[in-house]
Design an enzyme around this catalytic site. Structure first.
Site, short mmCIF file in Angstrom:
data_model
loop_
_atom_site.label_atom_id
_atom_site.label_comp_id
_atom_site.label_asym_id
_atom_site.label_seq_id
_atom_site.Cartn_x
_atom_site.Cartn_y
_atom_site.Cartn_z
N ARG A 1 0.84 -1.21 0.00
CA ARG A 1 0.00 0.00 0.00
C ARG A 1 0.87 1.26 0.00
O ARG A 1 0.45 2.32 -0.45
CB ARG A 1 -0.99 0.02 1.17
CG ARG A 1 -1.88 1.27 1.14
CD ARG A 1 -3.20 1.10 1.86
NE ARG A 1 -3.00 0.65 3.23
CZ ARG A 1 -2.55 1.42 4.22
NH1 ARG A 1 -2.27 2.68 3.99
NH2 ARG A 1 -2.39 0.93 5.43
N TYR B 1 -10.98 18.50 -17.33
CA TYR B 1 -11.57 17.16 -17.34
C TYR B 1 -12.81 17.14 -16.45
O TYR B 1 -12.80 17.73 -15.35
CB TYR B 1 -10.51 16.16 -16.84
CG TYR B 1 -10.97 14.74 -16.84
CD1 TYR B 1 -11.23 14.07 -18.04
CD2 TYR B 1 -11.15 14.05 -15.65
CE1 TYR B 1 -11.66 12.76 -18.03
CE2 TYR B 1 -11.57 12.74 -15.64
CZ TYR B 1 -11.83 12.09 -16.84
OH TYR B 1 -12.26 10.79 -16.84
N ASP C 1 -2.52 19.18 -15.49
CA ASP C 1 -2.83 17.88 -16.08
C ASP C 1 -2.13 17.85 -17.45
O ASP C 1 -2.51 18.58 -18.36
CB ASP C 1 -4.36 17.76 -16.22
CG ASP C 1 -4.81 16.41 -16.75
OD1 ASP C 1 -4.07 15.80 -17.53
OD2 ASP C 1 -5.93 15.99 -16.41
N LYS D 1 -4.10 6.60 -20.34
CA LYS D 1 -4.04 7.06 -21.73
C LYS D 1 -2.69 6.64 -22.35
O LYS D 1 -2.43 5.45 -22.45
CB LYS D 1 -4.26 8.58 -21.78
CG LYS D 1 -5.45 9.05 -20.92
CD LYS D 1 -6.79 8.62 -21.45
CE LYS D 1 -7.94 8.74 -20.46
NZ LYS D 1 -8.15 10.00 -19.80
C1 LIG Z 1 -8.90 10.35 -18.62
C2 LIG Z 1 -8.46 11.65 -18.08
C3 LIG Z 1 -8.36 11.85 -16.71
C4 LIG Z 1 -8.81 10.83 -15.70
O1 LIG Z 1 -7.98 9.73 -15.67
P1 LIG Z 1 -8.46 8.27 -15.18
O2 LIG Z 1 -7.23 7.47 -15.32
O3 LIG Z 1 -9.58 7.87 -16.09
O4 LIG Z 1 -8.93 8.42 -13.77
C5 LIG Z 1 -7.84 13.05 -16.28
N1 LIG Z 1 -7.49 14.03 -17.14
C6 LIG Z 1 -7.59 13.87 -18.46
C7 LIG Z 1 -7.17 14.98 -19.35
C8 LIG Z 1 -8.09 12.68 -18.97
O5 LIG Z 1 -8.21 12.54 -20.29
#
Ligand SMILES: *Cc1c(COP(=O)(O)O)cnc(C)c1O
Length: 388
Positions: A56, A109, A181, A206
């Protein structure tokens, strides 16, 4: 010098002493770690951030992925977590308390928006959303209670860019943590830490994973900030990455630089095709010469990823639906970043919206995968004929 080399990081870094001369790192599928002595046990418990004690907290497979991601972003440390949204939540929540204020880009997002506008409001933390393209507008939203500036460049669906060096400096001057992000650009095309941003978050679901088979998140920043996040947020909430996910991410990272180049070339070709099509109103791809913020895009990004939006001229829902249903190579799905091409029409209504761009049913988001661009163009060309 060697330390900054991309293929060194992706293919060699911290892998020269693998057990049994293995070339692929083992998956340490274990919950606990045993210690040969009281003293070594004590040392690990005292400094859990840097030791494998209990999975963890830490695990060697997870740490290897973290070391590579930190090196890619040019950060001192990274923390791998169970999802992109947990990376976002931890990085924001580590720096706010009751009464504090966050400034965030409005087309972030969707679940980031929900976190800031409703979840954190329960804890008396408030947010101001800004458009983000004009630095003065963002700076004017700062208050004395502002603790976090949260950016996402380009923004979700609308692909608006923010001037990262200018905003990072303005935030730093006021003692505000800047977080971005960076899922779209990936560390291959943009390194926000080198532009003065404090913390970078990623959805590893992604491009870092790259095969649409994991859910993962990462936070990158200074040693102090990541230690704080680990001790004050992560160990309490338990958004643990599992060793197999980390291993799949390491495998995905092996080809990240090659894949991103291919996504970029494919996206440029498809975007250029769409831009000239008579049924298309506009294309929102920051790397196009026609893009409204193209100069800023060139300053921020060494290249573009495979994700962009475009507007159809039609406003008739049945024509949009017919277009979407006629595509054969583009799969209808959420998310992006894998080898496959995807279409997400904003006319499909989702669980978390609030992004006004969703209200325009002619707005279509595409992910350009690794298929041949001419095949994707043929698929689009055929489907665009459905529009009267
Ligand atoms: C998909 C996405 C997220 C969230 O990520 P998860 O792995 O699905 O929790 C955050 N920011 C962007 C720009 C995304 O495309």
């Amino acid at each position: 010098m060697e330390q900054n080399n991309l293929s060194y990081i992706l293919h060699h870094m911290n892998e020269d002493e693998l057990p049994k001369n293995a070339v692929s790192p083992p998956i340490f599928q274990t919950s606990i770690f045993c210690f040969p002595s009281f003293a070594s046990f004590q040392e690990a418990i005292t400094d859990e951030v840097n030791h494998s004690l209990y999975t963890r907290g830490n695990n060697p497979t997870i740490m290897l992925a973290e070391q590579k991601i930190a090196a890619l972003e040019g950060g001192e440390r990274a923390k791998l977590v169970s999802s992109g949204v947990s990376a976002i939540a931890h990085s924001i929540m580590a720096f706010v308390r009751s009464g504090d204020h966050v400034v965030c880009v409005e087309d972030c997002y969707s679940w980031t928006r929900v976190l800031l506008s409703s979840y954190l409001a329960r804890f008396n933390v408030f947010v101001t959303f800004v458009e983000g393209t004009d630095p003065d507008e963002v700076i004017a939203a700062f208050r004395k209670e502002t603790r976090v500036l949260y950016l996402e460049s380009p923004t979700t669906l609308t692909f608006k860019l923010q001037d990262l060096p200018v905003l990072a400096a303005a935030a730093r001057q006021r003692n505000i943590k800047s977080i971005i992000d960076n899922t779209w650009a990936t560390p291959i095309f943009c390194n926000p830490i080198s532009m003065g941003i404090d913390l970078v978050v990623h959805s590893g679901s992604k491009y870092l994973g790259g095969a649409s088979d994991i859910i993962a998140g990462a936070i990158v920043g200074s040693r102090d900030d990541i230690d704080l996040i680990q001790k004050q947020e992560f160990l309490q909430i338990g958004t643990v990455a599992d060793p197999f996910m980390a291993w799949l991410m390491i495998r995905g990272l092996r080809t990240l630089h090659i894949r991103m180049k291919a996504h970029y070339e494919g996206a440029l070709a498809v975007a250029a095709y769409l831009e000239k099509h008579p049924k298309v109103k506009s294309v929102l791809y920051p790397m196009l010469d026609s893009y409204s913020q193209k100069d800023l895009a060139r300053r921020l990004y060494k290249g573009g990823s495979g994700l962009f939006s475009f507007n159809l001229k039609t406003r008739k829902l049945e024509e949009v639906v017919h277009f979407v249903d006629t595509l054969r190579l583009f799969k209808r799905a959420v998310s992006w970043g894998g080898y496959e091409s995807l279409i997400f029409p904003s006319a499909v209504k989702g669980g978390a919206s609030g992004n006004a761009a969703f209200d325009d049913i002619s707005l279509i988001r595409l992910h350009i995968g690794l298929e041949a661009a001419e095949d994707l163009i043929e698929d689009l060309d055929n489907a665009l004929r459905c529009i009267g």
